[in-house]
Design an enzyme around this catalytic site. Structure first.
Site, short mmCIF file in Angstrom:
data_model
loop_
_atom_site.label_atom_id
_atom_site.label_comp_id
_atom_site.label_asym_id
_atom_site.label_seq_id
_atom_site.Cartn_x
_atom_site.Cartn_y
_atom_site.Cartn_z
N ASN A 9 139.38 39.11 -56.11
CA ASN A 9 138.18 38.54 -56.14
C ASN A 9 137.38 38.97 -54.94
O ASN A 9 137.45 38.99 -53.81
CB ASN A 9 138.50 36.91 -55.67
CG ASN A 9 137.39 36.27 -55.18
OD1 ASN A 9 136.23 36.61 -55.53
ND2 ASN A 9 137.39 34.94 -54.62
N TRP A 10 136.29 39.88 -55.52
CA TRP A 10 135.42 40.69 -54.51
C TRP A 10 134.12 39.81 -53.81
O TRP A 10 133.79 40.47 -52.89
CB TRP A 10 134.75 41.74 -55.56
CG TRP A 10 135.77 42.74 -56.15
CD1 TRP A 10 137.21 42.91 -56.00
CD2 TRP A 10 135.46 43.86 -57.10
NE1 TRP A 10 137.58 43.76 -57.05
CE2 TRP A 10 136.50 44.55 -57.46
CE3 TRP A 10 134.22 44.28 -57.55
CZ2 TRP A 10 136.46 45.58 -58.31
CZ3 TRP A 10 134.24 45.47 -58.54
CH2 TRP A 10 135.38 46.12 -58.63
N LYS A 11 134.36 38.70 -54.16
CA LYS A 11 133.25 37.84 -53.63
C LYS A 11 131.96 38.53 -53.51
O LYS A 11 131.61 39.22 -54.54
CB LYS A 11 133.83 37.41 -52.18
CG LYS A 11 135.25 37.05 -51.99
CD LYS A 11 135.79 36.20 -50.94
CE LYS A 11 137.00 35.59 -51.10
NZ LYS A 11 137.69 35.13 -49.79
N HIS A 93 137.31 27.71 -56.30
CA HIS A 93 137.78 28.32 -54.94
C HIS A 93 137.27 27.39 -53.78
O HIS A 93 136.10 27.04 -53.70
CB HIS A 93 136.90 29.77 -55.13
CG HIS A 93 137.52 30.60 -54.09
ND1 HIS A 93 136.67 30.87 -52.68
CD2 HIS A 93 138.27 31.47 -54.20
CE1 HIS A 93 137.78 31.51 -52.09
NE2 HIS A 93 138.48 32.05 -52.87
N GLU A 95 135.57 28.37 -51.10
CA GLU A 95 134.13 28.75 -50.66
C GLU A 95 133.26 27.92 -51.83
O GLU A 95 132.03 27.66 -51.25
CB GLU A 95 134.02 30.36 -50.61
CG GLU A 95 134.68 31.03 -49.57
CD GLU A 95 135.42 32.35 -49.82
OE1 GLU A 95 134.88 33.11 -50.69
OE2 GLU A 95 136.30 32.62 -49.17
N GLU A 166 145.67 28.42 -52.72
CA GLU A 166 145.10 29.22 -51.80
C GLU A 166 144.93 28.39 -50.37
O GLU A 166 143.92 27.54 -50.40
CB GLU A 166 143.78 29.96 -52.14
CG GLU A 166 143.71 30.75 -53.17
CD GLU A 166 142.48 31.74 -53.35
OE1 GLU A 166 142.81 32.83 -53.23
OE2 GLU A 166 141.53 31.28 -53.39
N GLY A 172 140.79 34.75 -45.59
CA GLY A 172 140.10 35.86 -44.97
C GLY A 172 140.37 35.62 -43.53
O GLY A 172 139.63 36.12 -42.60
N SER A 212 144.87 36.01 -47.59
CA SER A 212 144.97 37.22 -46.73
C SER A 212 146.59 37.93 -47.13
O SER A 212 147.46 38.36 -46.72
CB SER A 212 145.49 36.73 -45.33
OG SER A 212 144.32 36.25 -44.65
N GLY A 233 141.31 38.84 -51.92
CA GLY A 233 140.19 38.87 -51.57
C GLY A 233 140.20 39.97 -50.92
O GLY A 233 139.81 41.23 -51.52
N GLY A 234 140.12 40.18 -49.57
CA GLY A 234 139.66 41.36 -49.07
C GLY A 234 140.67 42.64 -49.35
O GLY A 234 140.06 43.81 -49.33
#
Ligand code: PGA
Length: 250
Positions: A9-11, A93, A95, A166, A172, A212, A233-234
């Protein structure tokens, strides 16, 4: 046997050149025996899809509108996603829920639309830190699973229904759930799915862990019996770390 599914998930990261380069590197290095996907920012879906043409890596969208078309400024429809070759779409998600204020009702409508339009759904669930501390983790997750439409998920079948657990406090933050904390909630999710549909259905649904996840902790998490992949993500923003997680899943 469930096929592991690792999705990046590149956000709201990358630019066009970086997205294309990352997509090419992932397409080239992705292991073939598991399912791998990437969800770039929607403005780069077309370019990323072209960069990965002919590869086994699935193209995904981070969000979609619950409506078909019309006066919804800024939104993209499922039909548009189909046009671009999108195969899976995220809903719920944290966010979207907590930064953009999407209500459970909106999340439920989006999930139903994604399933009825023929995509694989990655439905994200997870508790905030204060909810975990108050012993509410399983109740929060259960309520978020209630956003799934029984009939639509049945019609789609278990291969098109993916749940991502999640914990919000792990997203993150560099703080990961322990292998045992993840397994406890994943096993609970599977039991809950079995009650909603049946055991056979629940046994086939992939349940990803997200929050993470990185090469250093992926092996332990992925070794747990109910952890069937990851939503990254990251660590998905660098081909090397993302592919290391994919290889751990394989
Ligand atoms: P993270 O994000 O890996 O950067 O914690 C995961 C996610 O939000 O899907």
């Amino acid at each position: 046997m469930r096929t592991s599914f690792v999705a990046g998930n590149w956000k709201m990261n990358t630019n066009k050149a970086a997205a294309v380069a990352l997509a090419k590197a992932v397409a080239q290095g992705a292991p073939k025996r598991i399912q791998v996907g990437v969800a770039p920012p929607s403005v780069y879906l077309d370019a990323v899809g072209q960069a990965m043409a002919g590869s086994s890596v699935l193209l995904g969208a981070q969000d979609v509108c619950q409506e078909n078309n019309g006066a919804f400024t800024g939104a993209c429809s499922c039909e548009m996603m189909t046009d671009l070759g999108v195969k899976f779409i995220l809903t719920g998600h944290s966010e979207r829920r907590h930064v953009f204020g999407e209500s459970p009702e909106v999340v439920a409508k989006k999930a139903a639309k994604v399933l009825s339009c023929g995509f694989t759904l990655i439905h994200c669930v997870g508790e905030k830190l204060e909810e975990r501390d108050a012993g509410k983790t399983l109740a929060v997750v259960e309520a978020q699973l209630n956003e799934l439409d029984r009939q639509k998920a049945s019609d789609a079948g278990p291969d098109r229904v993916v749940i991502a657990y999640e914990p919000v406090w792990a997203i993150g933050t560099g703080r990961t759930a322990t292998d045992e904390q993840a397994q406890e909630v994943h096993a609970f999710i599977r039991q809950s799915l079995a009650k909603r549909w049946n055991k056979d259905f629940a046994d086939r649904v992939r349940i990803q862990y997200g929050g993470s996840m990185k090469p250093e902790n992926a092996k332990g998490l992925l070794a747990k019996p109910d952890v069937d992949g990851g939503l990254i993500g990251g660590a998905a923003l660098k081909a090397e770390s993302f592919l290391a997680i994919c290889n751990a899943a394989e």
